[in-house]
Design an enzyme around this catalytic site. Structure first.
Site, short mmCIF file in Angstrom:
data_model
loop_
_atom_site.label_atom_id
_atom_site.label_comp_id
_atom_site.label_asym_id
_atom_site.label_seq_id
_atom_site.Cartn_x
_atom_site.Cartn_y
_atom_site.Cartn_z
N ARG A 178 2.11 -1.69 -11.15
CA ARG A 178 2.69 -0.94 -10.11
C ARG A 178 2.54 -0.23 -10.59
O ARG A 178 2.69 1.22 -9.51
CB ARG A 178 3.79 -1.84 -9.35
CG ARG A 178 4.44 -1.20 -8.24
CD ARG A 178 5.44 -2.37 -7.41
NE ARG A 178 6.04 -4.28 -7.75
CZ ARG A 178 7.01 -3.72 -8.37
NH1 ARG A 178 7.36 -2.43 -8.91
NH2 ARG A 178 7.28 -4.68 -9.59
N TYR A 184 -0.31 15.04 12.58
CA TYR A 184 -0.81 13.61 13.08
C TYR A 184 -0.59 13.01 13.59
O TYR A 184 1.11 12.79 13.10
CB TYR A 184 -1.77 12.48 11.81
CG TYR A 184 -2.30 12.09 11.39
CD1 TYR A 184 -3.19 11.44 12.42
CD2 TYR A 184 -1.65 10.72 10.86
CE1 TYR A 184 -4.04 9.85 11.76
CE2 TYR A 184 -1.98 9.21 10.60
CZ TYR A 184 -3.38 8.92 11.21
OH TYR A 184 -3.57 7.95 11.47
N ASP A 204 -0.65 18.42 4.06
CA ASP A 204 -1.70 17.56 4.67
C ASP A 204 -3.17 18.52 4.97
O ASP A 204 -3.43 18.69 5.54
CB ASP A 204 -1.92 16.59 6.16
CG ASP A 204 -2.07 15.58 6.12
OD1 ASP A 204 -2.83 15.86 5.72
OD2 ASP A 204 -1.48 14.77 6.78
N LYS A 217 -10.74 9.82 3.72
CA LYS A 217 -11.63 10.53 5.15
C LYS A 217 -12.47 11.05 4.21
O LYS A 217 -13.26 10.07 3.77
CB LYS A 217 -10.38 10.78 5.90
CG LYS A 217 -9.10 10.73 6.68
CD LYS A 217 -9.76 9.85 7.41
CE LYS A 217 -8.09 9.31 7.97
NZ LYS A 217 -7.51 10.38 8.70
C1 PLP Z 1 -5.92 9.59 9.03
C2 PLP Z 1 -5.09 10.92 8.59
C3 PLP Z 1 -3.70 10.18 8.07
C4 PLP Z 1 -3.17 9.17 7.74
O1 PLP Z 1 -3.71 8.79 6.67
P1 PLP Z 1 -3.97 6.32 6.85
O2 PLP Z 1 -4.78 6.78 5.67
O3 PLP Z 1 -4.85 6.22 7.19
O4 PLP Z 1 -3.03 5.94 6.05
C5 PLP Z 1 -2.68 11.94 7.94
N1 PLP Z 1 -3.07 12.40 8.31
C6 PLP Z 1 -4.36 12.79 9.00
C7 PLP Z 1 -4.48 14.87 8.97
C8 PLP Z 1 -5.02 12.28 9.01
O5 PLP Z 1 -6.09 12.88 9.44
#
Ligand code: PLP
Length: 415
Positions: free
Chosen positions: A81, A134, A206, A231
């Protein structure tokens, strides 16, 4: 590493993680984070599928504990962890790509957003975030943070007057995305970072849609970069993970909090990320080009009302994007001239694009935004948050542009 001969061990010390001085993003994507020489001289880093680590003697335990206090922690692990060598390699690779001092890999993109906020925001504090973000991020900030007596103000992305006006003495963090989703708005990172510094608020970006191939927000003065590694970084639609990147003074306590909250990632996912990131530059550069061609095709099509892509000179973020991005990314949205049923007919007719809500992988994906991501809202509520019924989002994969355009062309005939 104790089965390595002495010479290899010495060379490893010179080629340890983070010391490699290469400039190109693709070279970093292939080499950074891994030791030059590995157990049994394997070329590829192994997956350390273990929940715990052993010590040969008690003096090693003491040495380990001492190293956890001040100074440089020694390169060994205690419990799954708190860290794992495969995960550490993936973290070091992203650190090289983002020009970050430290990176932590976490269970998901959402964990990468929620954990820094939980660390940074004490009860009674205030967060400012930008709209067109998001959806789950906004839900967390507007509903769950409220339960901890943490206030949140949402301002339009790019409206710096509104951002300044929203700042209070207890504003501890500013959160935004660039490009944003689904409208691909572009945030001026330098201005955002400057406002954060002036008001003593930590800036968080982000950067999932940009990837370090197109933008490195830390280079523009941002404090923390977060990624949904699900992604582009993973890149193959086969894992869920997140990364948080920034200065060690911020990442270290966030890592400690994550060790307590337990939203950790696993070594298999780290392996897939190490593998996926090797081709990051190749994939993203190809996706940049293909998305540009698709955006231009759609913009010229009579069945299309409007295209949202920062690589089009008509896009409001085009000039900032030209300054701040090396490429415009693989995501685009557009409004169809037609109603919901026309959108459904169009999407149903697609033969290469899948109907799926993710992005950044090898496969191209399409969604009807209102149905896929805002189904729980009424049409009026959707308009309030800026989601009309004719909005379609395309996530460009790594297929050939001509095939994707031919697919869109034949489906548009049915609108
Ligand atoms: C998909 C996404 C998230 C969330 O990510 P997860 O891996 O699905 O938890 C957050 N911000 C953006 C811009 C995203 O495209």
């Amino acid at each position: 590493m104790s089965n390595l001969p002495g010479a290899a061990r010495e060379r490893n010390e010179k080629n340890n993680r983070g010391e490699m001085k290469v400039e190109g993003q693709s070279t970093r994507a292939v080499h950074a984070g891994e030791r030059r020489f590995k157990s049994y001289h394997a070329l590829v880093d192994p997956i350390f599928q273990t929940s715990a680590f052993t010590f040969e003697t008690m003096s090693e335990v003491v040495e380990y504990q001492e190293s956890q206090g001040q100074g440089q922690p020694i390169d060994r692990f205690e419990y799954g962890r708190y860290g794992n060598p495969t995960i550490a390699a993936a973290e070091a690779r992203l650190a090289a790509l983002e020009n970050a001092e430290s990176v932590i890999q976490v269970a998901s993109g959402m964990a990468a957003i929620t954990i820094p906020l939980l660390y940074l925001l004490p009860a009674g504090s205030h967060l400012i975030m930008t709209d067109d973000c998001y959806r789950r991020t906004r839900q967390f900030c507007e509903t769950y943070l409220k339960n901890f007596n943490i206030a949140c103000t949402v301002v339009p992305l790019g409206d710096f007057a509104a951002l300044e006006a929203a700042v209070r003495p207890e504003t501890y963090a500013l959160l935004s995305e660039t490009p944003s989703n689904p409208y691909l708005r572009i945030l001026d990172l330098e201005r955002f970072a400057e406002i954060g510094r002036r008001h003593d608020a930590i800036t968080i970006i982000d950067s999932t849609l940009a990837t370090p191939i197109n933008t490195c927000p830390l280079d523009w003065g941002i404090d923390l970069v977060v990624h949904s590694a699900t992604k582009y970084l993973g890149g193959h639609n086969d894992l869920v993970a997140g990364f948080i990147a920034g200065k060690t003074v911020l990442i270290k306590p966030i890592r400690n909090l994550n060790g307590i909250l337990g939203s950790v990632s696993d070594p298999n996912t780290a392996y897939l990320l190490l593998r996926g990131m090797k081709t990051l530059a190749l994939r993203v550069e190809h996706q940049n080009k293909t998305a540009q061609a698709v955006a231009e095709f759609l913009a010229a099509h009579p069945a299309v009302e409007q295209v949202y892509y920062p690589g089009l000179s008509t896009h409001p973020g085009y000039e900032i994007a030209c300054r701040q991005m090396k490429g415009f990314g693989g995501l685009l949205s557009f409004k169809l001239r037609g109603d919901v049923q026309a959108c459904y007919r169009f999407i149903d007719a697609l033969q290469v694009f899948f109907i799926s809500a993710s992005l950044g992988g090898a496969e191209s994906l399409a969604i009807h935004v209102a149905t896929h991501a805002y189904y729980d809202l009424s049409p009026e509520e959707r308009l309030e948050v800026g989601i009309p019924d004719n909005l379609i989002r395309l996530a460009i994969g790594i297929e050939d542009a001509q095939d994707l355009i031919a697919d869109l062309d034949q489906a548009l005939k049915l609108v």
